[in-house]
Design a protein around this motif. Structure first.
Motif, PDB file in Angstrom:
ATOM      1  N   ASN A   1       0.827  -1.218   0.000  1.00  0.00           N
ATOM      2  CA  ASN A   1       0.000   0.000   0.000  1.00  0.00           C
ATOM      3  C   ASN A   1       0.856   1.260   0.000  1.00  0.00           C
ATOM      4  O   ASN A   1       0.624   2.193   0.781  1.00  0.00           O
ATOM      5  CB  ASN A   1      -0.972   0.001   1.183  1.00  0.00           C
ATOM      6  CG  ASN A   1      -1.984  -1.102   1.087  1.00  0.00           C
ATOM      7  OD1 ASN A   1      -2.568  -1.308   0.025  1.00  0.00           O
ATOM      8  ND2 ASN A   1      -2.172  -1.830   2.166  1.00  0.00           N
ATOM      9  N   ILE A   2       1.849   1.293  -0.868  1.00  0.00           N
ATOM     10  CA  ILE A   2       2.766   2.426  -0.977  1.00  0.00           C
ATOM     11  C   ILE A   2       2.390   3.269  -2.186  1.00  0.00           C
ATOM     12  O   ILE A   2       2.229   2.747  -3.296  1.00  0.00           O
ATOM     13  CB  ILE A   2       4.222   1.928  -1.085  1.00  0.00           C
ATOM     14  CG1 ILE A   2       4.641   1.281   0.231  1.00  0.00           C
ATOM     15  CG2 ILE A   2       5.161   3.064  -1.472  1.00  0.00           C
ATOM     16  CD1 ILE A   2       5.962   0.562   0.187  1.00  0.00           C
ATOM     17  N   ASP A   3       2.260   4.547  -1.984  1.00  0.00           N
ATOM     18  CA  ASP A   3       2.004   5.512  -3.050  1.00  0.00           C
ATOM     19  C   ASP A   3       3.359   5.906  -3.639  1.00  0.00           C
ATOM     20  O   ASP A   3       4.113   6.675  -3.038  1.00  0.00           O
ATOM     21  CB  ASP A   3       1.276   6.728  -2.467  1.00  0.00           C
ATOM     22  CG  ASP A   3       0.986   7.818  -3.475  1.00  0.00           C
ATOM     23  OD1 ASP A   3       1.646   7.876  -4.537  1.00  0.00           O
ATOM     24  OD2 ASP A   3       0.107   8.641  -3.186  1.00  0.00           O
ATOM     25  N   LEU A   4       3.682   5.367  -4.808  1.00  0.00           N
ATOM     26  CA  LEU A   4       4.996   5.614  -5.404  1.00  0.00           C
ATOM     27  C   LEU A   4       5.205   7.070  -5.814  1.00  0.00           C
ATOM     28  O   LEU A   4       6.332   7.558  -5.778  1.00  0.00           O
ATOM     29  CB  LEU A   4       5.217   4.695  -6.607  1.00  0.00           C
ATOM     30  CG  LEU A   4       5.552   3.249  -6.278  1.00  0.00           C
ATOM     31  CD1 LEU A   4       5.622   2.419  -7.558  1.00  0.00           C
ATOM     32  CD2 LEU A   4       6.853   3.145  -5.505  1.00  0.00           C
ATOM     33  N   GLU A   5       4.150   7.759  -6.205  1.00  0.00           N
ATOM     34  CA  GLU A   5       4.310   9.180  -6.542  1.00  0.00           C
ATOM     35  C   GLU A   5       4.746   9.969  -5.311  1.00  0.00           C
ATOM     36  O   GLU A   5       5.654  10.797  -5.379  1.00  0.00           O
ATOM     37  CB  GLU A   5       3.023   9.756  -7.133  1.00  0.00           C
ATOM     38  CG  GLU A   5       2.790   9.302  -8.551  1.00  0.00           C
ATOM     39  CD  GLU A   5       1.611   9.985  -9.220  1.00  0.00           C
ATOM     40  OE1 GLU A   5       0.865  10.744  -8.557  1.00  0.00           O
ATOM     41  OE2 GLU A   5       1.424   9.743 -10.427  1.00  0.00           O
ATOM     42  N   LYS A   6       4.107   9.699  -4.182  1.00  0.00           N
ATOM     43  CA  LYS A   6       4.478  10.376  -2.941  1.00  0.00           C
ATOM     44  C   LYS A   6       5.916  10.023  -2.544  1.00  0.00           C
ATOM     45  O   LYS A   6       6.690  10.888  -2.143  1.00  0.00           O
ATOM     46  CB  LYS A   6       3.511   9.976  -1.822  1.00  0.00           C
ATOM     47  CG  LYS A   6       3.749  10.671  -0.515  1.00  0.00           C
ATOM     48  CD  LYS A   6       2.690  10.262   0.513  1.00  0.00           C
ATOM     49  CE  LYS A   6       2.939  10.928   1.834  1.00  0.00           C
ATOM     50  NZ  LYS A   6       1.929  10.533   2.834  1.00  0.00           N
TER      51      LYS A   6
END
Length: 101
Positions: free
Chosen positions: A76-81
């Protein structure tokens, strides 16, 4: 053609490839794809010199990206962030402008 962002790649891949508790599988596939990328790079197999994308550096780079995204989805990692946060660290570490400026 739809603009491709990391976010819509993550969302699209999550819809078609979401196997909970398969982190080991996704990591093993990532390692496999890195090996295939290495082979394509060593032989310099490019799409413009081939009959299609199969076995090219371009294909293998996408496959690596695909499994990086699968792993990020499993955690559940937001790669953009993450890219923004990591680039801030790199900006300070290497004393250079951010790639986002």
């Amino acid at each position: 053609m739809k603009e491709i962002t990391i976010k819509n790649l993550q969302e699209g891949i999550l819809k078609i490839d979401n196997t909970p508790n398969a982190i080991d599988k996704y990591f093993q596939k990532l390692v496999e794809e890195v090996g295939e990328l290495s082979r394509a790079m060593r032989k310099n197999i490019r799409i413009e010199n081939s009959d299609g994308i199969k076995g090219t550096i371009e294909e293998e780079l996408y496959d690596v990206l695909y499994y990086v995204i699968c792993l990020s989805n499993m955690y559940n990692i937001d790669l953009e962030k993450c890219a923004i946060l990591k680039e801030e660290l790199n900006k300070e570490k290497y004393n250079r402008p951010s790639i986002f400026e």
